[in-house]
Design a protein around this motif. Structure first.
Motif, short mmCIF file in Angstrom:
data_model
loop_
_atom_site.label_atom_id
_atom_site.label_comp_id
_atom_site.label_asym_id
_atom_site.label_seq_id
_atom_site.Cartn_x
_atom_site.Cartn_y
_atom_site.Cartn_z
N ILE A 1 12.77 -13.66 -9.04
CA ILE A 1 11.31 -13.61 -8.88
C ILE A 1 10.94 -13.10 -7.50
O ILE A 1 10.02 -12.29 -7.34
N LEU A 2 11.66 -13.55 -6.47
CA LEU A 2 11.40 -13.07 -5.12
C LEU A 2 11.70 -11.58 -4.99
O LEU A 2 10.99 -10.84 -4.28
N LEU A 3 12.74 -11.12 -5.70
CA LEU A 3 13.06 -9.70 -5.69
C LEU A 3 11.94 -8.89 -6.35
O LEU A 3 11.49 -7.87 -5.82
N ALA A 4 11.49 -9.34 -7.51
CA ALA A 4 10.41 -8.64 -8.20
C ALA A 4 9.15 -8.61 -7.34
O ALA A 4 8.43 -7.60 -7.29
N ASP A 5 8.87 -9.71 -6.66
CA ASP A 5 7.72 -9.81 -5.76
C ASP A 5 7.77 -8.71 -4.71
O ASP A 5 6.79 -7.98 -4.48
N ALA A 6 8.91 -8.55 -4.05
CA ALA A 6 9.06 -7.55 -3.01
C ALA A 6 9.02 -6.13 -3.57
O ALA A 6 8.44 -5.23 -2.96
#
Length: 412
Positions: free
Chosen positions: A81-86
């Protein structure tokens, strides 16, 4: 209704409310950070308190770190999720639609393993918006709203989807609920756009300045975006000096932010510095080429008398909007404005209007009809483009030209 009252300039929220909102956001982020599954990476989302900053370098580092985490722990939903956010934030900065596609793959893997993961489902709505899948975004936002009716983010997604589809009453109702739940930078910016659509540019500027003020320095990408929007509104008010100051503030927050560079280039071109504007846009295109940049560069080259070079840029813009970054509304308007393949422009715009009815798509159709000499059809379409009371200069200029042509036809 609350949103309707916000559309008047006098009903601005006090600074003390913003301070209270910061505390509310901090608490909401704390709660979300403690909902992860055992073993998942837990960290504040990009742009929230406690998260890494969103400079170009730090976004790239977040992607690198989360890629490494997922290589070692493929089932780490939090890292995904953090990767998709970035990746979604980088999509806006770099203009690279491939990053959003990668973000969707990341979220899909999470949801295949955990279909009820709320954070992944919520981000999916934002992703659909970035890909112009507006009806899907509305549906995703509604599902997430049903799961957590007090999360204001969901109403922003729902409202944005309706707005882009031209369903303005539904959009404003969603923004009303969003603002009532939690005044924030995101809510203020939506109030600004609602005001702008309805022709209240001064009120839009007030709201967008509130959005900029409510954006923390630890989120430089969002801060740059907000300042650039302030600059765009100053341009509409013919305040070039203030616009350049706003674009400079955006560039200070996030050097090279495309919205800041494009805005500043537009102002100095209007002041006569075509060479300076061209240099800025070419540098940006060298780093992050997009069809929009190609069209803008082509327009500058045309004004400078460099017709062959301009035509090469126009060809790049057209091919990009057809294939690499499909955007029917922009392609149809580009073709009509540049007297290219008018029959194509009409077909593309008619197909777009069958799917969405926002004022900019209606304007693209109206202008294509006008260029084809279909004045009555153009009159009908431009009336729909004017229905919100917009003061958009291009729409108003098109309306004036269509009106004059209609008057000439009537006088024969």
């Amino acid at each position: 209704m609350f949103m309707r009252s916000l559309l008047s300039p006098s009903s601005l929220v006090s600074t003390t409310v913003i301070v209270a909102v910061v505390a509310m956001v901090a608490m909401a982020n704390w709660r979300d950070a403690h909902r992860g599954r055992d073993g998942d990476t837990i960290a504040a989302s990009i742009g929230t308190l406690g998260a890494p900053k969103t400079s170009r370098e730090e976004l790239a580092q977040r992607v690198k770190d989360m890629d490494a985490r997922l290589a070692a722990h493929p089932d780490d939903a939090g890292a995904a999720i953090l990767l998709a956010d970035a990746l979604l934030r980088q999509t806006r900065v770099l203009g690279n639609p491939g990053l959003a596609i990668r973000a969707e793959r990341v979220l899909t893997r999470v949801l295949n393993g955990d279909p009820s993961n709320y954070e992944a489902n919520r981000m999916l709505g934002a992703l659909y918006l970035s890909q112009h899948r507006f009806r899907e975004a509305v549906k995703a936002g509604e599902r997430n709203r049903d799961a957590r009716p007090y999360d204001p983010v969901n109403y922003g997604v729902i409202g944005d989807g309706h707005l882009e589809l031209g369903e303005y009453d539904a959009a404003f109702d969603a923004y009303d609920r969003m603002m009532a739940l939690r005044p924030s930078a995101a809510a203020y910016s939506r109030v600004a756009y609602a005001r702008e659509l309805q022709g209240n540019v001064a009120g839009a500027l007030e709201s967008m300045r509130l959005a900029a003020d409510a954006t923390g320095a630890d989120d430089p990408e969002a801060l740059a975006w907000a300042h650039a929007q302030v600059g765009d509104l100053y341009v509409q008010l013919d305040k070039r000096y203030e616009a350049k100051q706003a674009y400079s503030a955006a560039s200070h927050a996030f050097p090279g932010h495309p919205f800041a560079v494009i805005g500043y280039a537009r102002v100095i071109a209007a002041e006569g510095d075509l060479g300076g504007a061209l240099t800025l846009l070419q540098r940006l295109a060298d780093a992050s080429p997009t069809p929009d940049l190609a069209a803008r560069i082509g327009d500058l080259l045309e004004r400078m008398g460099r017709h062959e070079a301009a035509e090469r840029q126009f060809a790049l813009a057209e091919s990009g909007w057809r294939a690499d970054a499909p955007e029917p509304k922009n392609l149809a308007r580009f073709l009509a404005e540049h007297d290219r393949k008018i029959d194509d422009a009409i077909a593309i715009a008619e197909q777009a209007v069958s799917e969405r009815h926002d004022i900019f798509t209606e304007d693209a159709l109206a202008w294509a009809y006008f260029k084809a000499g279909r004045i009555e059809d153009a009159r009908n379409a431009i009336a729909l483009a004017l229905r919100t009371g917009t003061r958009d200069r291009d729409i108003r200029a098109h309306a004036a030209a269509i009106g004059a042509a209609a008057a000439r036809v009537a006088s024969r």
